[in-house]
Design a protein around this motif. Structure first.
Motif, PDB file in Angstrom:
ATOM      1  N   GLU A 150      -4.154  -9.262  -3.706  1.00 26.82           N
ATOM      2  CA  GLU A 150      -5.320  -8.427  -1.498  1.00 26.82           C
ATOM      3  C   GLU A 150      -4.224  -9.554  -0.819  1.00 26.82           C
ATOM      4  O   GLU A 150      -4.804  -9.748   0.142  1.00 26.82           O
ATOM      5  CB  GLU A 150      -6.605  -8.453  -1.624  1.00 26.82           C
ATOM      6  CG  GLU A 150      -6.873  -7.118  -3.075  1.00 26.82           C
ATOM      7  CD  GLU A 150      -5.860  -5.954  -2.047  1.00 26.82           C
ATOM      8  OE1 GLU A 150      -6.789  -6.080  -0.710  1.00 26.82           O
ATOM      9  OE2 GLU A 150      -5.786  -4.850  -2.112  1.00 26.82           O
ATOM     10  N   ASP A 177       1.088  -0.993  -0.096  1.00 30.32           N
ATOM     11  CA  ASP A 177      -0.192   0.418   0.016  1.00 30.32           C
ATOM     12  C   ASP A 177       0.306   1.324  -0.126  1.00 30.32           C
ATOM     13  O   ASP A 177       0.282   2.448   0.683  1.00 30.32           O
ATOM     14  CB  ASP A 177      -1.311  -0.085   1.377  1.00 30.32           C
ATOM     15  CG  ASP A 177      -2.027  -0.980   0.739  1.00 30.32           C
ATOM     16  OD1 ASP A 177      -3.070  -1.245  -0.231  1.00 30.32           O
ATOM     17  OD2 ASP A 177      -1.870  -1.926   1.963  1.00 30.32           O
ATOM     18  N   ASP A 194      -5.609  -8.065  -9.431  1.00 25.84           N
ATOM     19  CA  ASP A 194      -6.617  -7.161  -8.414  1.00 25.84           C
ATOM     20  C   ASP A 194      -6.528  -8.770  -7.563  1.00 25.84           C
ATOM     21  O   ASP A 194      -6.373  -8.345  -6.172  1.00 25.84           O
ATOM     22  CB  ASP A 194      -7.671  -6.987  -8.485  1.00 25.84           C
ATOM     23  CG  ASP A 194      -7.522  -5.277  -9.204  1.00 25.84           C
ATOM     24  OD1 ASP A 194      -6.528  -4.708  -9.012  1.00 25.84           O
ATOM     25  OD2 ASP A 194      -8.921  -5.311  -9.814  1.00 25.84           O
TER      26      ASP A 194
END
Length: 176
Positions: free
Chosen positions: A132, A108, A128
């Motif tokens: 995560e 992040d 994506d």
């Protein structure tokens, strides 16, 4: 005229341009990785990548042996190689092999977000999902030095900027 100086002149004239190295990288979607663990046991694998400036980034899982080796900063070699189906001679596939140092990118962070976005653009929406997952980390591969080969007797040293420096073969291949 001295035969040796003629060969040296021919080598200089035949030196490929650095853009050839960059073109090989652009045609390649994944890199072959060679790492070693704490005991010196080798491990090879591959990973899709993106290049940002002079760093190659890969999103890899700690479930794979190579990821711990990369995260621990152990010796790493990275290879970009011409697709087998595109080569005219299997023994002379175009390839770039580099020694690389590694760094882990903080999740992040600004770099993480920019690189993951580029990975998604290049390799699809699956990025994506894996970005995560808790076991996936982003590793930067920073070139140190390497070699570029684009045919028989056509091998060159490259520097950390992937610029071609000099011909690698001082002695020509000889047959029996």
């Amino acid at each position: 005229m001295n035969h040796t100086s003629t060969q040296e002149e021919a080598k200089k004239e035949a030196k490929p341009l650095t853009p050839k190295v960059k073109e090989l990288i652009e045609r390649t979607k994944s890199v072959i990785l060679a790492t070693v663990d704490a005991e010196g046991t080798p491990n090879s694998s591959y990973a899709p990548f993106v290049q940002v400036e002079n760093t190659f980034y890969i999103l890899v899982s700690f479930m794979a042996k190579h990821t711990k080796n990369l995260a621990d900063g152990r010796k790493t070699s990275v290879m970009f190689i011409e697709d087998e189906s595109a080569t005219k001679q299997i023994y002379a596939r175009e390839r770039l092999t580099i020694e690389a140092s590694t760094s882990q990118v903080e999740k992040d962070s600004e770099i993480w977000n920019a690189v993951v976005s580029q990975l998604k653009e290049t390799h699809g929406k699956v990025v994506d999902v894996i970005a995560e997952m808790k076991d996936f980390i982003l590793i930067g591969l920073h070139p140190v030095k390497g070699s570029y080969v684009n045919g028989f007797g056509s091998a060159y040293f490259v520097d950390q900027n992937l610029e071609i420096m000099e011909h690698r073969n001082d002695v020509n291949h000889q047959s029996k």
